[in-house]
Design a protein around this motif. Structure first.
Motif, PDB file in Angstrom:
ATOM      1  N   ILE A 544     -12.655   9.558  -4.798  1.00 29.12           N
ATOM      2  CA  ILE A 544     -12.945  11.000  -4.762  1.00 29.12           C
ATOM      3  C   ILE A 544     -11.945  11.760  -3.896  1.00 29.12           C
ATOM      4  O   ILE A 544     -11.972  12.989  -3.866  1.00 29.12           O
ATOM      5  CB  ILE A 544     -14.376  11.234  -4.241  1.00 29.12           C
ATOM      6  CG1 ILE A 544     -14.543  10.644  -2.828  1.00 29.12           C
ATOM      7  CG2 ILE A 544     -15.390  10.625  -5.185  1.00 29.12           C
ATOM      8  CD1 ILE A 544     -15.883  10.928  -2.206  1.00 29.12           C
ATOM      9  N   ALA A 545     -11.085  11.057  -3.188  1.00 22.10           N
ATOM     10  CA  ALA A 545     -10.087  11.722  -2.355  1.00 22.10           C
ATOM     11  C   ALA A 545      -8.883  10.810  -2.215  1.00 22.10           C
ATOM     12  O   ALA A 545      -8.973   9.590  -2.417  1.00 22.10           O
ATOM     13  CB  ALA A 545     -10.668  12.057  -0.979  1.00 22.10           C
ATOM     14  N   ARG A 546      -7.758  11.402  -1.867  1.00 20.82           N
ATOM     15  CA  ARG A 546      -6.556  10.600  -1.651  1.00 20.82           C
ATOM     16  C   ARG A 546      -6.702   9.779  -0.373  1.00 20.82           C
ATOM     17  O   ARG A 546      -7.262  10.250   0.620  1.00 20.82           O
ATOM     18  CB  ARG A 546      -5.345  11.521  -1.533  1.00 20.82           C
ATOM     19  CG  ARG A 546      -4.030  10.775  -1.369  1.00 20.82           C
ATOM     20  CD  ARG A 546      -2.858  11.731  -1.308  1.00 20.82           C
ATOM     21  NE  ARG A 546      -2.937  12.581  -0.142  1.00 20.82           N
ATOM     22  CZ  ARG A 546      -2.091  13.560   0.111  1.00 20.82           C
ATOM     23  NH1 ARG A 546      -1.134  13.848  -0.752  1.00 20.82           N
ATOM     24  NH2 ARG A 546      -2.215  14.291   1.203  1.00 20.82           N
ATOM     25  N   LYS A 547      -6.209   8.538  -0.400  1.00 20.79           N
ATOM     26  CA  LYS A 547      -6.310   7.666   0.758  1.00 20.79           C
ATOM     27  C   LYS A 547      -4.985   6.961   0.987  1.00 20.79           C
ATOM     28  O   LYS A 547      -4.377   6.447   0.048  1.00 20.79           O
ATOM     29  CB  LYS A 547      -7.417   6.632   0.546  1.00 20.79           C
ATOM     30  CG  LYS A 547      -7.523   5.627   1.694  1.00 20.79           C
ATOM     31  CD  LYS A 547      -8.590   4.584   1.433  1.00 20.79           C
ATOM     32  CE  LYS A 547      -8.651   3.568   2.555  1.00 20.79           C
ATOM     33  NZ  LYS A 547      -9.661   2.536   2.329  1.00 20.79           N
ATOM     34  N   MET A 548      -4.535   6.961   2.236  1.00 15.80           N
ATOM     35  CA  MET A 548      -3.331   6.233   2.588  1.00 15.80           C
ATOM     36  C   MET A 548      -3.673   4.767   2.788  1.00 15.80           C
ATOM     37  O   MET A 548      -4.695   4.429   3.387  1.00 15.80           O
ATOM     38  CB  MET A 548      -2.713   6.798   3.859  1.00 15.80           C
ATOM     39  CG  MET A 548      -2.103   8.174   3.699  1.00 15.80           C
ATOM     40  SD  MET A 548      -1.273   8.688   5.205  1.00 15.80           S
ATOM     41  CE  MET A 548      -0.631  10.282   4.685  1.00 15.80           C
ATOM     42  N   GLY A 549      -2.808   3.891   2.328  1.00 17.39           N
ATOM     43  CA  GLY A 549      -2.999   2.466   2.515  1.00 17.39           C
ATOM     44  C   GLY A 549      -2.484   2.013   3.866  1.00 17.39           C
ATOM     45  O   GLY A 549      -1.819   2.759   4.608  1.00 17.39           O
ATOM     46  N   ARG A 550      -2.767   0.762   4.206  1.00 20.06           N
ATOM     47  CA  ARG A 550      -2.351   0.242   5.506  1.00 20.06           C
ATOM     48  C   ARG A 550      -0.831   0.180   5.623  1.00 20.06           C
ATOM     49  O   ARG A 550      -0.278   0.368   6.710  1.00 20.06           O
ATOM     50  CB  ARG A 550      -2.953  -1.154   5.719  1.00 20.06           C
ATOM     51  CG  ARG A 550      -4.477  -1.191   5.652  1.00 20.06           C
ATOM     52  CD  ARG A 550      -5.105  -0.370   6.755  1.00 20.06           C
ATOM     53  NE  ARG A 550      -6.550  -0.269   6.599  1.00 20.06           N
ATOM     54  CZ  ARG A 550      -7.431  -1.102   7.143  1.00 20.06           C
ATOM     55  NH1 ARG A 550      -7.004  -2.101   7.889  1.00 20.06           N
ATOM     56  NH2 ARG A 550      -8.722  -0.922   6.950  1.00 20.06           N
ATOM     57  N   LEU A 551      -0.127  -0.076   4.511  1.00 17.90           N
ATOM     58  CA  LEU A 551       1.340  -0.086   4.559  1.00 17.90           C
ATOM     59  C   LEU A 551       1.883   1.280   4.959  1.00 17.90           C
ATOM     60  O   LEU A 551       2.830   1.382   5.756  1.00 17.90           O
ATOM     61  CB  LEU A 551       1.900  -0.493   3.192  1.00 17.90           C
ATOM     62  CG  LEU A 551       1.947  -1.995   2.906  1.00 17.90           C
ATOM     63  CD1 LEU A 551       2.071  -2.247   1.420  1.00 17.90           C
ATOM     64  CD2 LEU A 551       3.108  -2.639   3.636  1.00 17.90           C
ATOM     65  N   GLU A 552       1.286   2.328   4.404  1.00 22.35           N
ATOM     66  CA  GLU A 552       1.740   3.678   4.720  1.00 22.35           C
ATOM     67  C   GLU A 552       1.348   4.069   6.143  1.00 22.35           C
ATOM     68  O   GLU A 552       2.116   4.744   6.849  1.00 22.35           O
ATOM     69  CB  GLU A 552       1.137   4.650   3.710  1.00 22.35           C
ATOM     70  CG  GLU A 552       1.817   5.994   3.652  1.00 22.35           C
ATOM     71  CD  GLU A 552       1.309   6.856   2.511  1.00 22.35           C
ATOM     72  OE1 GLU A 552       1.647   8.048   2.501  1.00 22.35           O
ATOM     73  OE2 GLU A 552       0.569   6.327   1.643  1.00 22.35           O
ATOM     74  N   LEU A 553       0.165   3.665   6.596  1.00 21.18           N
ATOM     75  CA  LEU A 553      -0.265   3.964   7.959  1.00 21.18           C
ATOM     76  C   LEU A 553       0.619   3.282   8.991  1.00 21.18           C
ATOM     77  O   LEU A 553       0.810   3.801  10.094  1.00 21.18           O
ATOM     78  CB  LEU A 553      -1.715   3.521   8.160  1.00 21.18           C
ATOM     79  CG  LEU A 553      -2.811   4.419   7.577  1.00 21.18           C
ATOM     80  CD1 LEU A 553      -4.160   3.734   7.719  1.00 21.18           C
ATOM     81  CD2 LEU A 553      -2.821   5.764   8.275  1.00 21.18           C
ATOM     82  N   ALA A 554       1.152   2.138   8.627  1.00 28.55           N
ATOM     83  CA  ALA A 554       1.969   1.364   9.571  1.00 28.55           C
ATOM     84  C   ALA A 554       3.436   1.795   9.560  1.00 28.55           C
ATOM     85  O   ALA A 554       4.272   1.146  10.200  1.00 28.55           O
ATOM     86  CB  ALA A 554       1.867  -0.130   9.246  1.00 28.55           C
ATOM     87  N   HIS A 555       3.771   2.867   8.853  1.00 26.52           N
ATOM     88  CA  HIS A 555       5.160   3.353   8.784  1.00 26.52           C
ATOM     89  C   HIS A 555       5.712   3.560  10.206  1.00 26.52           C
ATOM     90  O   HIS A 555       5.078   4.206  11.035  1.00 26.52           O
ATOM     91  CB  HIS A 555       5.204   4.652   7.996  1.00 26.52           C
ATOM     92  CG  HIS A 555       6.577   5.207   7.811  1.00 26.52           C
ATOM     93  ND1 HIS A 555       7.587   4.502   7.192  1.00 26.52           N
ATOM     94  CD2 HIS A 555       7.124   6.398   8.181  1.00 26.52           C
ATOM     95  CE1 HIS A 555       8.684   5.238   7.167  1.00 26.52           C
ATOM     96  NE2 HIS A 555       8.422   6.398   7.773  1.00 26.52           N
TER      97      HIS A 555
END
Length: 782
Positions: A544-555
């Motif tokens: 229901i909403a966009r979600k960042m993955g762990r790979l993107e969070l760990a940038h």
């Protein structure tokens, strides 16, 4: 044969000259008639047949002559035919074709054919005969049936269309038919409106100036008119209507009425007005490029007739465009962004030249098929491309295309260029705002993740221990931490692999950025990809909403993948590609997202053996095993147990508000001698349980749990609580009393958040085993 061929002496008495004149003409007509002609006597015997009769019924002439007419009658009607024939013979008369009968005839091969028959009584020299003129009307029947089916289909379609008001007017403008769409749009039922004049649908102003009669007159002159304007419903409310009025004529060309189709375009009218009045502000204020498309499309459509419009934005690689269709059916056909090269395309030519490019014929323009296929596949024949320029920099291309050949006029190119100027500002702003929005989302999700990490009790403030094996591991960490090399930490469950990974992160240049962890064994396989790569809104059911993955969070930071050996095989190539290419795509997304991470993986499994058994990809294994570190088990760190015990007792007693000053030597000896198959995690859980049971300043430990292996515990016979206390009254009494008190408080409930196991800080299976050993039945407390 013709009737004059009947042998009869009376025929010779006819005037010779008349016979000579009539006979050849009659014979010729008889032979060339397009209808089958049969001559029958009063008894229904066939006395004559022309060639067409033989052809129609499939009988040679000789087989027809002398046979009763009933052989040509279908079997189901044959029995009743003599009665009809006798009635006709009693009252002979001419019966014309087209009478209200559905007649059929029987061929020799048994096939029935629809026919029309004219009967003509006639006197001949041989007596009175009946001429039957028979016409095959198979094609006529088929045409009638097709017409009926077509009419029924049209009626069904009109009745089933509920978004359009479709009705028929007579030449004076009175309503003759009414479909459900008309009732829904205008509010009148069929009973209320049939026979009424259609002028009641017009506003009072239009009625006063004679607009209804004017429209009928224009439609009669032109054959068809299409227009838009305000109309009135039954309840007096107004709506903006799109109207098509078409004339109906009969076969002679006379006017028989009008077909009127009306659609409620109120929403579109209001949207167009809003766009035209506030186009600039709407474009400048919008953050999302995708939300600009409808506004841009509406603006172009107001000033430039076209069949398709596209917006091409330069991709980050600066070698291609991301092309999006603007509105209309094309948007349905091209839901995703098409990628087009800058070089060799009309859009690229406009982009580089910064001038409009107008093509009269796309097929003959000299560009490659791939460069215009996204338009030609939709039947587009001509197009115009204008660059989007903002602050002297080209950011994309706006285009309009048509299904007809021909150049866009200078005025149309000028208008498209003016719109492109506003669109360029909007696209540039939207791009900047999108990056700001994504950064904000990223920070928000990082904050949420870190808060969750803080809330998870990190029971190690630092690595505790001074054994040689631990010092060797710490030396390896000091060596690899300053680099960006991938690290694979291997070791048994509970050896503190995550703690080692955090130490690597703290000592690395990325220590100021985020440390993100993901346990591959703790997340269902179906959700692991979304957790790792993220997803766009609507990518799957529940997104229901966009979600960042762990790979993107760990940038710019560190990603720790625990239990990497549990990652599904089908997901491993995507992870490998992300590591090597340093970019990902969210589920449901089409835009590549750069990721700069330092990867640390951990596992308690033998990955090399899994590779040999085809349970883990070799290429990913070798990519992870750049710098392997082995976390030693606690049994190889016996010298660290005393330090760890003091650390855990201090942490948990402080958390529970207890003051525990010392650990008895007997307890410390037992802790040191136990092999700890569960390693540090088992030691911590045991000491937490000890803190719970301790009532004074000296740590109390249920050492009986360390006296036998789990296998021995399972094979050991249970003893009563009294016997256990008698065996070591000082050691067991407190433990048994504490367990009994908790069982009373929980009313014998073992599992659950409020159960005895949770309160005692042990697993449900461990507590059940303990109760069985002590001979305590929890059911007695319920």
């Amino acid at each position: 044969m013709p009737p004059s061929d009947f042998p009869d002496s009376e025929a010779a008495r006819s005037p010779a000259k008349l016979a000579e004149a009539v006979h050849p003409a009659w014979e010729n007509l008889f032979d060339i008639s397009p209808d089958a002609i049969l001559v029958t006597d009063p008894q229904g015997i066939i006395r004559g047949a022309n060639p067409r009769a033989s052809e129609l019924f499939g009988y040679p002439p000789a087989e027809l002559l002398g046979k009763p007419i009933e052989i040509l009658i279908p079997r189901q009607f044959r029995a009743g035919h003599p009665r009809h024939r006798e009635n006709y013979e009693a009252h002979p008369r001419t019966r014309q074709m087209g009478a209200a009968f559905r007649l059929s005839a029987l061929r020799k091969d048994g096939a029935e054919i629809p026919v029309d028959i004219m009967l003509k009584p006639m006197d001949s020299p041989g007596g009175r005969v009946t001429l039957s003129f028979i016409r095959d009307i198979t094609e006529q029947r088929q045409a009638e049936q097709a017409a009926r089916q077509s009419d029924q289909l049209i009626r069904s379609m009109v009745s089933g269309i509920r978004d359009y008001a479709i009705y028929v007017l007579d030449p004076q403008g009175n309503v003759k038919t009414w479909n459900p769409g008309a009732e829904r749009t205008k509010g009148y039922s069929e009973e209320e409106i049939l026979g009424a004049h259609f002028s009641r649908f017009f506003t009072h102003e239009d009625q006063e100036r004679g607009r209804p009669a004017e429209l009928l007159h224009l439609a009669a002159e032109r054959g068809r008119i299409e227009l838009e304007g305000w109309r009135v419903r039954k309840d007096g409310s107004r709506f903006w209507a799109n109207v098509v009025l078409t004339v109906m004529h009969d076969d002679t060309g006379a006017l028989t009425g009008f077909v009127k189709i009306t659609r409620d375009f109120t929403d579109r009218k209001r949207a167009d007005e809003a766009v035209m009045l506030q186009l600039s502000s709407a474009l400048l204020a919008n953050m999302d490029v995708s939300k600009l498309l409808d506004a841009i499309s509406a603006s172009i459509r107001e000033v430039i007739p076209h069949d398709a419009a596209t917006l091409a934005i330069v991709n980050e690689d600066a070698t291609s465009f991301a092309v999006q269709f603007l509105g209309g059916d094309q948007d349905q056909l091209h839901r995703g962004r098409a990628r087009l090269p800058l070089e060799g395309s009309p859009a690229g030519k406009a982009f580089f030249s910064r001038e409009a490019v107008s093509l009269e014929n796309l097929d003959a323009a000299g560009f490659s098929v791939d460069a215009v296929q996204h338009l030609t596949s939709l039947g587009m024949r001509s197009g115009c491309w204008v660059p989007l320029i903002h602050h002297g920099e080209a950011v994309g291309v706006l285009a309009a295309a048509r299904r007809t050949e021909g150049a866009f006029s200078p005025h149309e190119i000028e208008m498209l260029t003016q719109i492109a100027g506003q669109v360029a500002v909007a696209v540039s702003n939207a791009s900047v705002l999108r990056h700001v929005s994504e950064l904000r989302d990223r920070l928000t999700q990082e904050k949420k993740y870190l808060e969750e990490e803080i809330n998870l009790e990190n029971r190690f403030e630092d690595i505790v221990g001074d054994s040689p094996s631990l010092r060797q591991v710490l030396k390896e960490i000091e060596t690899v931490a300053p680099t960006d090399a991938t690290v694979l930490i291997q070791g048994e469950t509970g050896t503190g692999k995550e703690l080692l990974a955090r130490a690597i992160h703290r000592l690395s240049p990325r220590s100021e950025s985020t440390f993100v962890k993901l346990n591959c064994a703790a997340i269902p396989a179906g959700l692991l990809e979304s957790e790792l790569f993220g997803h766009e809104k609507g990518a799957f059911t529940g997104a229901i909403a966009r979600k960042m993955g762990r790979l993107e969070l760990a940038h710019e930071g560190t990603l720790f993948l625990d239990e990497i050996g549990e990652m599904p095989l089908e997901l491993q190539p995507k992870l490998l590609r992300a590591i090597q290419e340093r970019e990902i795509e969210r589920l449901g997304g089409s835009r590549p997202i750069p990721v700069n991470i330092r990867l640390i993986a951990a596992t308690n499994r033998d990955l090399a053996a899994m590779v040999a058994e085809k349970q883990f990809r070799a290429d990913l294994f070798y990519r992870l095993k750049v710098f392997p570190i082995f976390a030693p088990p606690l049994r190889e760190r016996a010298g660290d147990i005393a330090l760890l015990a003091q650390h855990f007792v201090a942490v948990h007693s402080r958390r529970m508000g207890k003051i525990i000053e010392s650990i008895p030597d007997s307890v410390m000896t037992a802790l040191t001698q136990w092999p700890w198959p569960g390693n540090i995690r088992e030691l911590e859980n045991f000491l937490e349980r000890c803190v719970i049971l301790t009532r004074g300043p000296v740590l109390y430990a249920p050492l009986a749990e360390l006296e036998m292996s789990p296998a021995d515990e399972e094979s050991s016979a249970p003893v009563t609580a009294v016997a256990a206390a008698a065996a070591d009254p000082t050691l067991h009494e407190a433990e048994v009393e504490h367990i009994l008190r908790v069982l009373r408080e929980t009313r014998g409930q073992i599992g659950g958040d409020d159960g005895a196991a949770a309160r005692l800080g042990v697993k449900r299976t461990t507590l059940n085993s303990k109760l069985q050993k002590l001979g305590i039945d929890p059911a007695k407390f319920r």
